[in-house]
Write an enzyme that holds these catalytic residues in place. Structure first.
Site, short mmCIF file in Angstrom:
data_model
loop_
_atom_site.label_atom_id
_atom_site.label_comp_id
_atom_site.label_asym_id
_atom_site.label_seq_id
_atom_site.Cartn_x
_atom_site.Cartn_y
_atom_site.Cartn_z
N HIS A 189 2.05 4.21 -3.13
CA HIS A 189 2.03 5.68 -3.07
C HIS A 189 3.34 6.25 -3.61
O HIS A 189 3.35 7.18 -4.43
CB HIS A 189 1.85 6.15 -1.62
CG HIS A 189 0.48 5.96 -1.07
ND1 HIS A 189 -0.67 6.31 -1.76
CD2 HIS A 189 0.06 5.46 0.12
CE1 HIS A 189 -1.72 6.04 -1.01
NE2 HIS A 189 -1.31 5.51 0.13
N HIS A 244 0.84 -1.20 0.00
CA HIS A 244 0.00 0.00 0.00
C HIS A 244 0.88 1.25 0.00
O HIS A 244 0.68 2.16 -0.81
CB HIS A 244 -0.91 -0.02 1.23
CG HIS A 244 -1.79 1.19 1.36
ND1 HIS A 244 -3.12 1.18 1.02
CD2 HIS A 244 -1.52 2.45 1.79
CE1 HIS A 244 -3.63 2.38 1.23
NE2 HIS A 244 -2.68 3.17 1.71
N GLU A 245 1.85 1.28 0.90
CA GLU A 245 2.72 2.46 1.00
C GLU A 245 3.67 2.55 -0.20
O GLU A 245 3.91 3.65 -0.72
CB GLU A 245 3.52 2.41 2.31
CG GLU A 245 2.67 2.52 3.56
CD GLU A 245 1.87 3.80 3.64
OE1 GLU A 245 2.29 4.81 3.04
OE2 GLU A 245 0.80 3.80 4.28
#
Length: 230
Positions: A30, A26-27
């Protein structure tokens, strides 16, 4: 007590890999999206990486999920936020939304990935030609995959809640006027407390379905899409 500890250890073994990679990817998503849109901050700092150690937050990735697992029920967590220099993005307002959406999009892809693994492991498990040891392994993989579907759906839905600094707020901020966006973004300093307050309010008003409903709907959609057993 020993039975509870043994059960907790089993749950941790099943949950650890899906949880860590759900948060990690998820990170990383980004940072990857930001790098594609002009900001190399995350890449320079080594955060566009699949190495969980670069993303793990001791409390949000380890301690909190363990506490939630030990008490049962809802599971959530987070990693260290990926540094984004919004001013370096080529189109800051538009790109803010794309960077924000990248994390939940990664969770959706991971949920589908775990769904495919769950389907394959289920077929191995039910096959009459599968040996006992392989069947046990297939069962473990299947349970791990089902947790992977669940935790990624949880992270996807919760991160789309438009409370700064959750990802949904980045999308909302990008469509507000600059003046309103600045006022809206000021809530980020209080975002954690607002989010916790929301959860407490929903819990004590028997309204958790507002969050749990979309999570369950998304899980059911994946199960139906891949024809997984309930």
């Amino acid at each position: 007590m020993s039975g509870h500890i043994a059960s907790l250890i089993q749950i941790i073994c099943i949950a650890a890999i899906p949880l860590i990679f759900a948060i990690t990817l998820h990170e990383a998503a980004h940072g990857w999206m930001a790098s594609k849109l002009g900001d190399q901050t995350a890449r320079i700092m080594g955060r566009v990486s699949l190495n969980p150690l670069r993303h793990i937050d001791p409390f949000g990735t380890v301690i909190l999920p363990l506490l939630m697992l030990s008490f049962g029920g809802f599971i959530f967590g987070w990693a260290k936020p990926v540094p984004i220099a919004w001013q370096h993005l080529r189109h800051p307002r538009r790109d803010m939304a794309l960077v924000g959406a990248a994390g939940p999009a990664a969770n959706l892809l991971m949920a589908l990935f775990w769904g495919i693994i769950a389907k394959a492991s289920h077929l191995v498990f039910i096959s009459p030609h599968t040996q006992d040891m392989l069947r046990s392994t297939a069962l473990f993989i299947h349970l791990t995959s089902r947790f992977g579907i669940m935790i990624n759906c949880v992270l996807l839905v919760i991160n789309l809640i438009p409370i700064p600094p959750l990802d949904g707020s980045r999308i909302v901020s990008s469509i507000l006027s600059p003046q309103l966006a600045r006022k809206y973004d000021r809530f980020e300093a209080y975002g954690l407390w607002i989010f916790l307050g929301l959860l407490i309010l929903l819990y004590f008003t028997n309204s958790m379905w507002i969050i749990l409903g979309p999570i369950n709907d998304l899980i059911q959609w994946i199960y139906q899409l891949l024809a997984l057993p309930a």
